[in-house]
Motif scaffolding. Structure first.
Motif, short mmCIF file in Angstrom:
data_model
loop_
_atom_site.label_atom_id
_atom_site.label_comp_id
_atom_site.label_asym_id
_atom_site.label_seq_id
_atom_site.Cartn_x
_atom_site.Cartn_y
_atom_site.Cartn_z
N GLY A 88 -103.58 8.58 17.17
CA GLY A 88 -103.99 8.98 15.82
C GLY A 88 -104.42 7.81 14.96
O GLY A 88 -105.09 8.00 13.96
N ASP A 89 -104.05 6.58 15.36
CA ASP A 89 -104.46 5.39 14.61
C ASP A 89 -105.86 4.98 15.02
O ASP A 89 -106.33 5.27 16.12
N CYS A 90 -106.53 4.26 14.12
CA CYS A 90 -107.83 3.70 14.42
C CYS A 90 -107.93 2.33 13.79
O CYS A 90 -107.16 1.98 12.89
N PHE A 91 -108.86 1.53 14.29
CA PHE A 91 -109.16 0.24 13.70
C PHE A 91 -110.56 -0.17 14.10
O PHE A 91 -111.19 0.46 14.96
N ILE A 92 -111.06 -1.20 13.44
CA ILE A 92 -112.38 -1.74 13.76
C ILE A 92 -112.18 -3.18 14.22
O ILE A 92 -111.50 -3.96 13.55
N ALA A 93 -112.76 -3.52 15.35
CA ALA A 93 -112.77 -4.90 15.83
C ALA A 93 -114.18 -5.44 15.62
O ALA A 93 -115.14 -4.90 16.17
N LYS A 94 -114.29 -6.47 14.79
CA LYS A 94 -115.62 -7.04 14.54
C LYS A 94 -115.56 -8.55 14.32
O LYS A 94 -116.41 -9.12 13.65
N ASP A 95 -114.53 -9.20 14.92
CA ASP A 95 -114.48 -10.65 14.79
C ASP A 95 -115.53 -11.28 15.69
O ASP A 95 -115.74 -10.89 16.82
N ASN A 96 -116.23 -12.25 15.14
CA ASN A 96 -117.30 -12.93 15.85
C ASN A 96 -117.52 -14.28 15.19
O ASN A 96 -117.14 -14.48 14.04
N LEU A 97 -118.16 -15.20 15.89
CA LEU A 97 -118.40 -16.54 15.37
C LEU A 97 -119.88 -16.75 15.08
O LEU A 97 -120.73 -16.18 15.78
N PRO A 98 -120.17 -17.59 14.10
CA PRO A 98 -121.58 -17.97 13.89
C PRO A 98 -122.10 -18.69 15.15
O PRO A 98 -121.32 -19.27 15.91
#
Length: 127
Positions: A88-98
């Motif tokens: 039932g939980d959700c999250f967003i993964a969007k870590d990235n490097l320049p």
């Protein structure tokens, strides 16, 4: 009337370090329900991972919305901060490097592991 709709997000801070951040995707009432504006998505994948599955430190690469259907997933940062996501939980993964910073697994990214005694089932939606 806007209502908050907070989603935990793995983001990258100004130093290129992966951190948890709560992002508000506020929802508005429309005909008896509360719904957000449209959020573009490219595709989705169905995921299964066995008990004991674990990754090394890595970056998300493409921003991905993850919804846990079964089992529990622990996400841990380099500094030891972690969250456990359950059905039932959700999250967003969007870590990235320049582009000018090279990934260093001693400094950057997050790691994931299936915790508990149940395999993981999740939906990944690439944003």
């Amino acid at each position: 009337m806007n209502q908050p709709f907070i989603i935990p997000t793995i983001n990258t801070n100004e130093n290129g370090i992966s951190v948890f951040e709560d992002i508000d995707f506020s929802v508005q009432q429309r005909g008896g329900l509360f719904i957000s504006d449209q959020i573009g998505a490219q595709n989705f994948r169905l995921r299964k991972s066995d008990v004991g599955y674990a990754t090394d430190f890595h970056l998300a690469g493409d921003a991905t919305f993850i919804s846990i259907q079964k089992g529990s997933l622990k996400i841990e940062m380099q500094n030891g901060d972690f969250k456990i996501f359950n059905p039932g939980d959700c999250f967003i993964a969007k870590d990235n490097l320049p582009e000018n910073i090279e990934f260093d697994s001693e400094i950057h990214g997050h790691k994931a592991s299936v915790v508990g005694n149940e395999s993981l089932q999740a939906i990944h939606i690439k944003l």
